[in-house]
Design a protein around this motif. Sequence first.
Motif, mmCIF file in Angstrom:
data_model
loop_
_atom_site.group_PDB
_atom_site.id
_atom_site.type_symbol
_atom_site.label_atom_id
_atom_site.label_comp_id
_atom_site.label_asym_id
_atom_site.label_seq_id
_atom_site.Cartn_x
_atom_site.Cartn_y
_atom_site.Cartn_z
ATOM 1 N N ARG A 1 0.832 -1.189 0.000
ATOM 2 C CA ARG A 1 0.000 0.000 0.000
ATOM 3 C C ARG A 1 0.875 1.249 0.000
ATOM 4 N NH1 ARG A 1 -4.071 0.233 4.637
ATOM 5 N NH2 ARG A 1 -4.273 2.386 3.899
ATOM 6 N N ASP A 2 0.350 2.329 -0.576
ATOM 7 C CA ASP A 2 1.144 3.550 -0.716
ATOM 8 C C ASP A 2 0.699 4.655 0.233
ATOM 9 O OD1 ASP A 2 -1.254 4.260 -1.827
ATOM 10 O OD2 ASP A 2 -0.478 4.652 -3.840
ATOM 11 N N ASN A 3 -0.157 4.327 1.196
ATOM 12 C CA ASN A 3 -0.537 5.336 2.191
ATOM 13 C C ASN A 3 -0.621 4.707 3.573
ATOM 14 O OD1 ASN A 3 -2.886 3.854 1.645
ATOM 15 N ND2 ASN A 3 -4.209 5.557 2.220
ATOM 16 N N CYS A 4 -0.521 5.544 4.583
ATOM 17 C CA CYS A 4 -0.495 5.092 5.967
ATOM 18 C C CYS A 4 -1.867 4.564 6.384
ATOM 19 C CB CYS A 4 -0.079 6.250 6.873
ATOM 20 S SG CYS A 4 -0.189 5.883 8.647
ATOM 21 N N PRO A 5 -1.951 3.376 6.994
ATOM 22 C CA PRO A 5 -3.235 2.848 7.433
ATOM 23 C C PRO A 5 -3.796 3.590 8.643
ATOM 24 C CG PRO A 5 -1.466 1.402 8.150
ATOM 25 C CD PRO A 5 -0.842 2.434 7.258
ATOM 26 N N SER A 6 -2.974 4.403 9.293
ATOM 27 C CA SER A 6 -3.422 5.139 10.470
ATOM 28 C C SER A 6 -3.985 6.509 10.117
ATOM 29 C CB SER A 6 -2.262 5.298 11.456
ATOM 30 O OG SER A 6 -2.644 6.045 12.604
ATOM 31 N N CYS A 7 -3.236 7.293 9.310
ATOM 32 C CA CYS A 7 -3.673 8.664 9.021
ATOM 33 C C CYS A 7 -3.907 8.936 7.544
ATOM 34 C CB CYS A 7 -2.661 9.660 9.573
ATOM 35 S SG CYS A 7 -1.101 9.719 8.660
ATOM 36 N N GLY A 8 -3.520 8.001 6.669
ATOM 37 C CA GLY A 8 -3.743 8.169 5.233
ATOM 38 C C GLY A 8 -2.655 8.907 4.488
ATOM 39 N N SER A 9 -1.628 9.374 5.184
ATOM 40 C CA SER A 9 -0.557 10.118 4.526
ATOM 41 C C SER A 9 0.205 9.230 3.541
ATOM 42 C CB SER A 9 0.420 10.671 5.572
ATOM 43 O OG SER A 9 1.566 11.230 4.956
ATOM 44 N N THR A 10 0.686 9.846 2.455
ATOM 45 C CA THR A 10 1.505 9.121 1.485
ATOM 46 C C THR A 10 2.998 9.404 1.672
ATOM 47 O OG1 THR A 10 1.216 10.917 -0.117
ATOM 48 C CG2 THR A 10 -0.336 9.074 -0.237
ATOM 49 N N ASP A 11 3.323 10.140 2.721
ATOM 50 C CA ASP A 11 4.731 10.455 3.012
ATOM 51 C C ASP A 11 5.303 9.330 3.872
ATOM 52 O OD1 ASP A 11 7.174 11.640 3.266
ATOM 53 O OD2 ASP A 11 6.474 13.390 4.401
ATOM 54 N N LEU A 12 5.890 8.334 3.221
ATOM 55 C CA LEU A 12 6.339 7.121 3.895
ATOM 56 C C LEU A 12 7.856 6.962 3.766
ATOM 57 C CD1 LEU A 12 3.637 4.654 2.467
ATOM 58 C CD2 LEU A 12 3.431 6.210 4.420
ATOM 59 N N ARG A 13 8.447 6.267 4.750
ATOM 60 C CA ARG A 13 9.876 5.957 4.712
ATOM 61 C C ARG A 13 10.080 4.480 5.025
ATOM 62 N NH1 ARG A 13 9.501 10.200 2.924
ATOM 63 N NH2 ARG A 13 10.647 12.130 3.333
ATOM 64 N N LEU A 14 10.957 3.836 4.285
ATOM 65 C CA LEU A 14 11.340 2.469 4.617
ATOM 66 C C LEU A 14 12.052 2.487 5.960
ATOM 67 C CD1 LEU A 14 11.727 -0.539 3.881
ATOM 68 C CD2 LEU A 14 13.851 0.135 2.727
ATOM 69 N N TRP A 15 11.607 1.669 6.893
ATOM 70 C CA TRP A 15 12.122 1.747 8.261
ATOM 71 C C TRP A 15 12.937 0.522 8.662
ATOM 72 C CZ3 TRP A 15 12.633 6.178 10.240
ATOM 73 C CH2 TRP A 15 12.787 6.381 11.618
ATOM 74 N N VAL A 16 12.442 -0.662 8.320
ATOM 75 C CA VAL A 16 13.114 -1.902 8.717
ATOM 76 C C VAL A 16 13.004 -2.911 7.577
ATOM 77 C CG1 VAL A 16 13.234 -3.810 10.381
ATOM 78 C CG2 VAL A 16 12.466 -1.551 11.135
ATOM 79 N N THR A 17 14.098 -3.580 7.284
ATOM 80 C CA THR A 17 14.085 -4.744 6.394
ATOM 81 C C THR A 17 14.649 -5.913 7.183
ATOM 82 O OG1 THR A 17 14.406 -3.394 4.408
ATOM 83 C CG2 THR A 17 14.925 -5.732 4.234
ATOM 84 N N ALA A 18 13.889 -7.003 7.256
ATOM 85 C CA ALA A 18 14.296 -8.097 8.129
ATOM 86 C C ALA A 18 13.848 -9.440 7.575
ATOM 87 C CB ALA A 18 13.707 -7.904 9.528
#
Length: 362
Positions: free
Chosen positions: A39-56
Amino acid sequence: MKTSGGKKSTADKRQAERLEQAAPWYEANRHKDFRETRRDNCPSCGSTDLRLWVTATDLVQRKPGTFTMDRCVRCGHVWQNPRLSEEGLGFYYRDFYDGLGETSAEAVFSGKNDPYYGRARLVEPFTKPERWLDVGSGHAHFCLAAKEVLPQTTFDGLDQGAAIEDAARLGRIEQAYRGSFKEFAGELKGRYDVISMHHYLEHVRDPWEELDIVADVLPDGGYLLIELPDPEWRLGRLFGKYWMPWFQPQHQHMMPIGNLEHALADRGLTTVATERAKAHLCNDFTLALLLFLGNIAPRTPAPWRPERVRLRRTRSFLVWSLGIPAFFVAMALDQTVNRFLAARTGNGNAYRLLARKTAQQA
């Protein structure tokens, strides 16, 4: 553990039988891609300003797959993206709390009772509940310990795993509900003074739906107690994939405390108490090292991890032998640096929140 003469113990034989029985199922499923569309938007607030945080990868069981978590720049929510399908969650949960992983899970959750006491004591000044439901109760070790703080309270538990039925049989809870919270919502409505969700919401696919359900189930004046990993804890970013609470691929959502407070307020639940540093466990360095060494040299066989036995045993022996001194260093860092950070910032690797359902206006 083996008996003298090289014979296998009963526990070893049982584990070997479980491995043999589980192998065909894992062989048939281990190459599937269980991920949904990103998905390209935040499930909490709907913002599309996202950053990759963790790859595991799966650093605990080491089942196959690589997973990513994104962070919303606007609200700070962290979630698995793309998330696992329901079938995928079934694959990664299988043999973790039950089956092959039952013994390990029991050992982890039957450790120190201090965190369990702390949860119960947060509620104690506000209410003396008659009936308490613990959602996501697992083996119900919390309920067993909480009885010492609140001896007049009747504790029931809900969980999807078989352990919840064992918990009732062992007397840790009075009644066991095996299934989803949604499945039992109608039956549970209005029955409990307190409902708790300890390290539960981060596992579910839709935490906001779970909050909708609990807001409906609680009676007016009832309390909701939640404990969650804190994605704002600075060591989480520093350790990256080796920070245990990221816990991929099982953890779906990591909610900052401010986001949770707003979500509860929208549902008629007013926050009355929070604990951050008090909910902190000084184990980040030690658990990160455990994950790191386990990733290099897993110590237990598994049907989803085919390897040459002799090579695995040799590597495991060397890595863990050399790693023993590092554990002393990690434990020292937890008791000094880690403890200092929590005391200095007032935050920690987890937080607790107690909310009260306000009476609805007629």
